[in-house]
Design a protein around this motif. Structure first.
Motif, PDB file in Angstrom:
ATOM      1  N   LEU A  22      49.078  48.058  33.053  1.00  0.00           N
ATOM      2  CA  LEU A  22      48.681  46.695  33.442  1.00  0.00           C
ATOM      3  C   LEU A  22      48.564  45.802  32.217  1.00  0.00           C
ATOM      4  CD1 LEU A  22      45.945  47.561  36.099  1.00  0.00           C
ATOM      5  CD2 LEU A  22      48.307  46.842  36.522  1.00  0.00           C
ATOM      6  N   TRP A  23      49.063  44.572  32.352  1.00  0.00           N
ATOM      7  CA  TRP A  23      49.171  43.638  31.239  1.00  0.00           C
ATOM      8  C   TRP A  23      48.518  42.314  31.589  1.00  0.00           C
ATOM      9  CZ3 TRP A  23      52.254  45.557  27.089  1.00  0.00           C
ATOM     10  CH2 TRP A  23      52.938  46.753  27.382  1.00  0.00           C
ATOM     11  N   GLY A  24      47.378  42.019  30.971  1.00  0.00           N
ATOM     12  CA  GLY A  24      46.757  40.688  31.083  1.00  0.00           C
ATOM     13  C   GLY A  24      46.507  40.199  32.495  1.00  0.00           C
ATOM     14  N   ILE A  25      45.876  41.036  33.297  1.00  0.00           N
ATOM     15  CA  ILE A  25      45.647  40.654  34.696  1.00  0.00           C
ATOM     16  C   ILE A  25      44.414  39.749  34.812  1.00  0.00           C
ATOM     17  CG2 ILE A  25      45.157  41.482  37.035  1.00  0.00           C
ATOM     18  CD1 ILE A  25      47.818  42.548  36.106  1.00  0.00           C
ATOM     19  N   ASP A  26      44.607  38.575  35.439  1.00  0.00           N
ATOM     20  CA  ASP A  26      43.514  37.663  35.790  1.00  0.00           C
ATOM     21  C   ASP A  26      43.489  37.536  37.303  1.00  0.00           C
ATOM     22  OD1 ASP A  26      42.698  36.836  33.128  1.00  0.00           O
ATOM     23  OD2 ASP A  26      44.608  35.748  33.034  1.00  0.00           O
ATOM     24  N   LEU A  27      42.298  37.669  37.872  1.00  0.00           N
ATOM     25  CA  LEU A  27      42.206  37.645  39.337  1.00  0.00           C
ATOM     26  C   LEU A  27      40.779  37.300  39.764  1.00  0.00           C
ATOM     27  CD1 LEU A  27      43.629  40.557  41.451  1.00  0.00           C
ATOM     28  CD2 LEU A  27      41.189  40.200  41.507  1.00  0.00           C
ATOM     29  N   ASP A  28      40.670  36.486  40.822  1.00  0.00           N
ATOM     30  CA  ASP A  28      39.366  36.118  41.386  1.00  0.00           C
ATOM     31  C   ASP A  28      39.301  36.513  42.855  1.00  0.00           C
ATOM     32  OD1 ASP A  28      38.598  34.917  39.058  1.00  0.00           O
ATOM     33  OD2 ASP A  28      38.579  32.865  39.840  1.00  0.00           O
ATOM     34  N   VAL A  29      38.158  36.988  43.284  1.00  0.00           N
ATOM     35  CA  VAL A  29      37.903  37.188  44.710  1.00  0.00           C
ATOM     36  C   VAL A  29      36.681  36.357  45.082  1.00  0.00           C
ATOM     37  CG1 VAL A  29      37.419  38.855  46.554  1.00  0.00           C
ATOM     38  CG2 VAL A  29      38.819  39.553  44.585  1.00  0.00           C
ATOM     39  N   PRO A  30      36.891  35.141  45.625  1.00  0.00           N
ATOM     40  CA  PRO A  30      35.754  34.293  45.980  1.00  0.00           C
ATOM     41  C   PRO A  30      34.953  34.883  47.152  1.00  0.00           C
ATOM     42  CG  PRO A  30      37.798  33.017  45.835  1.00  0.00           C
ATOM     43  CD  PRO A  30      38.185  34.467  45.828  1.00  0.00           C
ATOM     44  N   TYR A  31      33.669  34.542  47.206  1.00  0.00           N
ATOM     45  CA  TYR A  31      32.804  35.000  48.303  1.00  0.00           C
ATOM     46  C   TYR A  31      33.372  34.591  49.659  1.00  0.00           C
ATOM     47  CZ  TYR A  31      29.012  36.276  45.135  1.00  0.00           C
ATOM     48  OH  TYR A  31      28.255  36.865  44.165  1.00  0.00           O
ATOM     49  N   GLY A  32      33.286  35.519  50.606  1.00  0.00           N
ATOM     50  CA  GLY A  32      33.638  35.215  51.990  1.00  0.00           C
ATOM     51  C   GLY A  32      35.116  35.040  52.247  1.00  0.00           C
ATOM     52  N   THR A  33      35.952  35.487  51.291  1.00  0.00           N
ATOM     53  CA  THR A  33      37.393  35.329  51.487  1.00  0.00           C
ATOM     54  C   THR A  33      38.091  36.679  51.472  1.00  0.00           C
ATOM     55  OG1 THR A  33      37.962  35.213  49.141  1.00  0.00           O
ATOM     56  CG2 THR A  33      37.343  33.134  50.221  1.00  0.00           C
ATOM     57  N   LEU A  34      39.339  36.644  51.935  1.00  0.00           N
ATOM     58  CA  LEU A  34      40.224  37.801  51.833  1.00  0.00           C
ATOM     59  C   LEU A  34      41.279  37.487  50.777  1.00  0.00           C
ATOM     60  CD1 LEU A  34      41.513  40.475  52.807  1.00  0.00           C
ATOM     61  CD2 LEU A  34      42.647  39.168  54.611  1.00  0.00           C
ATOM     62  N   THR A  35      41.317  38.311  49.751  1.00  0.00           N
ATOM     63  CA  THR A  35      42.285  38.165  48.670  1.00  0.00           C
ATOM     64  C   THR A  35      43.202  39.382  48.710  1.00  0.00           C
ATOM     65  OG1 THR A  35      40.666  36.969  47.343  1.00  0.00           O
ATOM     66  CG2 THR A  35      42.562  37.898  46.167  1.00  0.00           C
ATOM     67  N   THR A  36      44.500  39.156  48.551  1.00  0.00           N
ATOM     68  CA  THR A  36      45.459  40.251  48.695  1.00  0.00           C
ATOM     69  C   THR A  36      46.282  40.427  47.425  1.00  0.00           C
ATOM     70  OG1 THR A  36      45.601  39.877  51.074  1.00  0.00           O
ATOM     71  CG2 THR A  36      47.420  41.078  50.077  1.00  0.00           C
TER      72      THR A  36
END
Ligand SMILES: Nc1ncnc2c1ncn2[C@@H]1O[C@H](COP(=O)(O)OP(=O)(O)O)[C@@H](O)[C@H]1O
Ligand SMILES: [Mg+2]
Length: 239
Positions: A22-36
């Motif tokens: 894995l290379w430089g992964i940026d990711l957010d999972v906001p409250y109450g949401t579905l992130t895929t």
């Protein structure tokens, strides 16, 4: 209290032995949401989930959960905080009954205290399990076993629920059922991170998606935006 997203990954890099995955992964999972997270076989999706849940140490970067950096926390500490993964391949206990499997899900102190409440909640979402509480889990259909795996995840009293390819190996009708269950959880306001290879079904229900290819985020956007993107389909998803 709710400073930023429920789960945040910044500049994450890791791998196995000398091999960087894995290379430089940026990711957010906001409250109450579905992130895929979408991506072909071998893209690094499960590796990313292992890094987020603490099974695999990071080489560099940060993981934050509920506003607190947890990069160095052990997997069980993260689970106790409510970061719960339903692993690939379901991992139910086939010789145990449905009820025993569900009770095993309440493995943290906080979850044990809320066992009755969470059991009622899980069974209200999956009434089919309610009829089968005394049945040996291994005798149920693949789809029912996946429902059990999800219900067991709910027994852990998750703040963020992570799924690794919940529809893998299921017949089309059961795949639909699994997605309906995830949709139901979304309507309940459960915060979720979903890894899937089923592009159409996941983009149809997700709030936001990341496309992973060869260990990098190559595209991201709202579900409907990616669903319309020919580039996504052709280049990365093979559909
Ligand atoms: N335990 C491991 N040891 C060494 N390499 C691994 C291990 N697990 C996965 N890999 C490699 O890491 C890459 C990404 O795998 P994985 O994260 O399982 O992808 P995905 O879940 O997207 O299919 C692949 O090249 C795979 O061979
Ligand atoms: Mg995988």
């Amino acid at each position: 209290m709710r400073n930023g997203p429920a789960l945040k990954v910044e500049g994450l890099e890791t791998g196995y032995g000398e091999v960087q995955i894995l290379w430089g992964i940026d990711l957010d999972v906001p409250y109450g949401t579905l992130t895929t997270i979408l991506g072909a076989n071998g893209a690094g999706k499960s590796t990313l989930l292992r890094a987020i849940t603490g099974i695999l140490p990071l080489w560099t970067g940060k993981v934050s959960f509920k506003g607190k950096e947890i990069t160095s926390y052990a997997p069980h500490t993260r689970a106790a905080m409510g970061l719960i993964m339903i692993p690939e391949g379901r991992m139910i206990f086939p010789e145990m009954t449905v009820l025993e499997n569900l009770e095993m899900g309440a493995f943290t102190k906080r979850a044990r205290g809320k066992m009755r409440e969470n059991l009622d909640y899980a069974l209200s979402l999956f009434p089919r399990l309610k009829e089968r509480l005394d049945q040996r889990a291994g005798t149920m259909s693949g789809g029912e076993q996946q429902m059990l795996a999800i219900a067991r995840g709910l027994m852990a009293d998750p703040r963020v629920l992570i799924f690794d390819e919940p529809s893998l190996g299921l017949a089309p009708k059961l795949v639909i059922e699994v997605f309906e269950a995830i949709q139901k959880l979304k309507e309940e306001g459960v915060t979720m991170l979903l890894v899937e290879q089923n592009v159409h079904l996941s983009l149809a229900i997700t709030d936001y998606a990341y496309v992973l290819a060869e260990g990098r985020v190559v595209m991201e956007g709202k579900g409907e935006e990616l669903e319309e993107s020919e580039e996504v389909k052709k280049a990365y998803l093979g559909v």
